[in-house]
Design a protein around this motif. Sequence first.
Motif, PDB file in Angstrom:
ATOM      1  N   ARG A  99       0.817  -1.223   0.000  1.00 14.69           N
ATOM      2  CA  ARG A  99       0.000   0.000   0.000  1.00 14.69           C
ATOM      3  C   ARG A  99       0.850   1.274   0.000  1.00 14.69           C
ATOM      4  NH1 ARG A  99      -5.507  -0.769   1.036  1.00 14.69           N
ATOM      5  NH2 ARG A  99      -6.023  -2.713   2.083  1.00 14.69           N
ATOM      6  N   LYS A 139      -3.563   0.695   8.030  1.00 15.99           N
ATOM      7  CA  LYS A 139      -3.661  -0.492   7.158  1.00 15.99           C
ATOM      8  C   LYS A 139      -2.287  -1.132   7.022  1.00 15.99           C
ATOM      9  CE  LYS A 139      -7.185   1.705   4.229  1.00 15.99           C
ATOM     10  NZ  LYS A 139      -7.554   2.103   2.851  1.00 15.99           N
ATOM     11  N   GLN A 150      -6.850  -3.964   8.716  1.00 11.90           N
ATOM     12  CA  GLN A 150      -7.206  -2.548   8.834  1.00 11.90           C
ATOM     13  C   GLN A 150      -7.758  -2.266  10.224  1.00 11.90           C
ATOM     14  OE1 GLN A 150      -9.677  -0.910   5.847  1.00 11.90           O
ATOM     15  NE2 GLN A 150      -8.617  -1.916   4.180  1.00 11.90           N
ATOM     16  N   GLU A 174      -3.677   6.411   7.114  1.00 16.64           N
ATOM     17  CA  GLU A 174      -4.359   7.129   6.048  1.00 16.64           C
ATOM     18  C   GLU A 174      -5.474   7.957   6.682  1.00 16.64           C
ATOM     19  OE1 GLU A 174      -5.196   4.422   2.718  1.00 16.64           O
ATOM     20  OE2 GLU A 174      -7.231   5.152   2.899  1.00 16.64           O
ATOM     21  N   GLN A 175      -5.610   9.169   6.210  1.00 21.34           N
ATOM     22  CA  GLN A 175      -6.699  10.027   6.646  1.00 21.34           C
ATOM     23  C   GLN A 175      -8.033   9.295   6.428  1.00 21.34           C
ATOM     24  OE1 GLN A 175      -7.244  12.612   3.342  1.00 21.34           O
ATOM     25  NE2 GLN A 175      -7.686  14.365   4.653  1.00 21.34           N
ATOM     26  N   PHE A 176      -8.933   9.362   7.387  1.00 18.50           N
ATOM     27  CA  PHE A 176     -10.270   8.789   7.197  1.00 18.50           C
ATOM     28  C   PHE A 176     -11.046   9.714   6.264  1.00 18.50           C
ATOM     29  CE2 PHE A 176     -14.748   8.295   8.138  1.00 18.50           C
ATOM     30  CZ  PHE A 176     -14.891   6.924   8.044  1.00 18.50           C
ATOM     31  N   VAL A 177     -11.618   9.126   5.215  1.00 14.88           N
ATOM     32  CA  VAL A 177     -12.335   9.948   4.233  1.00 14.88           C
ATOM     33  C   VAL A 177     -13.840   9.779   4.446  1.00 14.88           C
ATOM     34  CG1 VAL A 177     -12.701  10.371   1.775  1.00 14.88           C
ATOM     35  CG2 VAL A 177     -10.467   9.583   2.579  1.00 14.88           C
ATOM     36  N   PHE A 179     -16.499   9.722   2.887  1.00 15.13           N
ATOM     37  CA  PHE A 179     -16.893   9.779   1.477  1.00 15.13           C
ATOM     38  C   PHE A 179     -18.412   9.789   1.305  1.00 15.13           C
ATOM     39  CE2 PHE A 179     -15.779   5.335   2.530  1.00 15.13           C
ATOM     40  CZ  PHE A 179     -17.004   4.732   2.325  1.00 15.13           C
ATOM     41  N   GLU A 182     -18.642   5.361  -2.976  1.00 14.22           N
ATOM     42  CA  GLU A 182     -17.442   4.664  -3.450  1.00 14.22           C
ATOM     43  C   GLU A 182     -17.737   4.153  -4.849  1.00 14.22           C
ATOM     44  OE1 GLU A 182     -14.857   2.249  -0.699  1.00 14.22           O
ATOM     45  OE2 GLU A 182     -16.790   1.978   0.245  1.00 14.22           O
ATOM     46  N   HIS A 205     -19.633  -1.203   0.423  1.00 13.68           N
ATOM     47  CA  HIS A 205     -18.875  -2.172   1.228  1.00 13.68           C
ATOM     48  C   HIS A 205     -19.454  -2.197   2.638  1.00 13.68           C
ATOM     49  CE1 HIS A 205     -15.891  -1.078  -1.855  1.00 13.68           C
ATOM     50  NE2 HIS A 205     -15.352  -2.259  -1.643  1.00 13.68           N
ATOM     51  N   PHE A 250     -12.901   7.023  -3.835  1.00 10.63           N
ATOM     52  CA  PHE A 250     -13.869   7.647  -2.937  1.00 10.63           C
ATOM     53  C   PHE A 250     -14.344   8.919  -3.617  1.00 10.63           C
ATOM     54  CE2 PHE A 250     -10.868   5.951   0.516  1.00 10.63           C
ATOM     55  CZ  PHE A 250     -11.635   4.820   0.748  1.00 10.63           C
ATOM     56  N   ASN A 259      -8.284   5.145  -3.953  1.00 16.81           N
ATOM     57  CA  ASN A 259      -8.024   4.411  -2.718  1.00 16.81           C
ATOM     58  C   ASN A 259      -7.039   3.285  -2.961  1.00 16.81           C
ATOM     59  OD1 ASN A 259      -8.219   3.151  -0.164  1.00 16.81           O
ATOM     60  ND2 ASN A 259      -9.955   1.916  -0.847  1.00 16.81           N
ATOM     61  N   GLU A 260      -7.343   2.424  -3.915  1.00 14.28           N
ATOM     62  CA  GLU A 260      -6.394   1.343  -4.201  1.00 14.28           C
ATOM     63  C   GLU A 260      -6.620   0.783  -5.590  1.00 14.28           C
ATOM     64  OE1 GLU A 260      -6.616  -1.997  -1.592  1.00 14.28           O
ATOM     65  OE2 GLU A 260      -8.700  -2.415  -2.036  1.00 14.28           O
TER      66      GLU A 260
HETATM   67  P1  AMP Z   1      -9.517  -1.080   1.158  1.00 13.93           P
HETATM   68  O1  AMP Z   1      -9.048  -2.447   1.515  1.00 13.93           O
HETATM   69  O2  AMP Z   1      -8.476  -0.034   1.258  1.00 13.93           O
HETATM   70  O3  AMP Z   1     -10.240  -1.055  -0.159  1.00 13.93           O
HETATM   71  O4  AMP Z   1     -10.645  -0.714   2.224  1.00 13.93           O
HETATM   72  C1  AMP Z   1     -11.870  -1.433   2.311  1.00 13.93           C
HETATM   73  C2  AMP Z   1     -13.015  -0.479   2.587  1.00 13.93           C
HETATM   74  O5  AMP Z   1     -12.797   0.192   3.840  1.00 13.93           O
HETATM   75  C3  AMP Z   1     -13.129   0.652   1.574  1.00 13.93           C
HETATM   76  O6  AMP Z   1     -13.818   0.226   0.426  1.00 13.93           O
HETATM   77  C4  AMP Z   1     -13.890   1.680   2.389  1.00 13.93           C
HETATM   78  O7  AMP Z   1     -15.254   1.349   2.478  1.00 13.93           O
HETATM   79  C5  AMP Z   1     -13.242   1.547   3.754  1.00 13.93           C
HETATM   80  N1  AMP Z   1     -12.085   2.469   3.843  1.00 13.93           N
HETATM   81  C6  AMP Z   1     -10.822   2.180   3.513  1.00 13.93           C
HETATM   82  N2  AMP Z   1     -10.009   3.249   3.659  1.00 13.93           N
HETATM   83  C7  AMP Z   1     -10.774   4.259   4.088  1.00 13.93           C
HETATM   84  C8  AMP Z   1     -10.528   5.633   4.423  1.00 13.93           C
HETATM   85  N3  AMP Z   1      -9.310   6.157   4.344  1.00 13.93           N
HETATM   86  N4  AMP Z   1     -11.578   6.372   4.808  1.00 13.93           N
HETATM   87  C9  AMP Z   1     -12.819   5.851   4.895  1.00 13.93           C
HETATM   88  N5  AMP Z   1     -13.115   4.565   4.622  1.00 13.93           N
HETATM   89  C10 AMP Z   1     -12.128   3.757   4.216  1.00 13.93           C
END
Ligand code: AMP
Length: 366
Positions: A99, A139, A150, A174-177, A179, A182, A205, A250, A259-260
């Motif tokens: 990441r 993460k 996470q 990572e800053q909490f977004v 959002f 998605e 999700h 997001f 995000n990824e």
């Molecule tokens: P990821 O494995 O990074 O895709 O994270 C899985 C899910 O967690 C995402 O699809 C979001 O719903 C939530 N999430 C991950 N990172 C963040 C973030 N920085 N802020 C808010 N929600 C997040």
Amino acid sequence: MIVGILGGGQLGRMLALAGYPLGLRFRFFEPAEEAPVDGLAERIRAEYDDYEALARFADGLDVVTYEFENVPIEAVRFLAERVPHLYPPLAALEVSQDRALEKAFFEREGIAGPAFEAVDSIEELRAAVARLGLPAMLKTRRFGYDGKGQALLHNTEDTATAWQQLGGVPCVLEQFVPFDREFSVIGVRGPDGAIALYPATENIHREGILRRSLAPAPGVPQEFEDTARAAVTHTLEALDYTGVLAVEFFMAGDAALANEMAPRVHNSGHWTIEGAATSQFENHLRAVLGLPLGSTATNSYVAMLNLIGAVPNLDAAYALPDTHLHLYGKTPRAGRKLGHITVRTPSRDQLDARLATLAAAGIEVE
Ligand code: AMP
């Protein structure tokens, strides 16, 4: 022509199902005792550090690809030296396995994402919390998927617990977004540089696991989709990519934040099997084989519902027109993706009505 695929999960299964009409055959490499590709194709069952088995797998193959991005990079490097083509390229796999590298890549390429810092110790984590502020997501750099690896930090007292919970391994904070929505954009690039993108998909999700996708994304205004499409195109080109790539975004305020990415076919693209002119699975195969890419157009409104943990009674789904079931043959377990349902309709209203019918029959629709 035999295509070699690392990983034998449902993504591999759907790749094979898409490849048979093209006259392809498949050889999978998967260490698990049970695999969704069993009964469908040849499989070598061995660990990824079994080089004798990897050599057997590679024997006679022209192209190897993967359906799982946590394959040990040494195994992939070993194969890359033994087969004429290995796609997507090693560099893309390396970036998306970590990441911190992935976020640094987006930053370097001018693709906006949540503010982040790589942290290797609890002291670095405390300093990053002070700089980025809370809430924030911690993460693990590697091996995270479906919300695993996470932890959400609400206040500074959570810092030590979160660090321990994730095992004290290298992480990104990572800053909490907060959002609004998605969404993801899936693109495919051929070895000749041709690119095709699917319409944006809006995703929900829960507990980090994808529950539902809607396409074309109903709540994503064109300007966000345009930003995301440009980011995916740029990523495909910067990585000299061949194959399908998914990038998750997001939608927050007036920004689309990356995000990824996943260097493979993606759960948020399952709707393309029935909903697009060419599925992501067929287009991935076309790309890695150097064949012309197929149209990514859709003329329907589509919902994809994941079946997670247990398969509900599906009578209502069987009874609805243009509603398609995909069961992966996996043993039920909490949090496990066991199958999905795709609902395809000519109008958004009909899609809502069919989802309401499924919900009334006890099938989770969001
Ligand atoms: P990821 O494995 O990074 O895709 O994270 C899985 C899910 O967690 C995402 O699809 C979001 O719903 C939530 N999430 C991950 N990172 C963040 C973030 N920085 N802020 C808010 N929600 C997040």
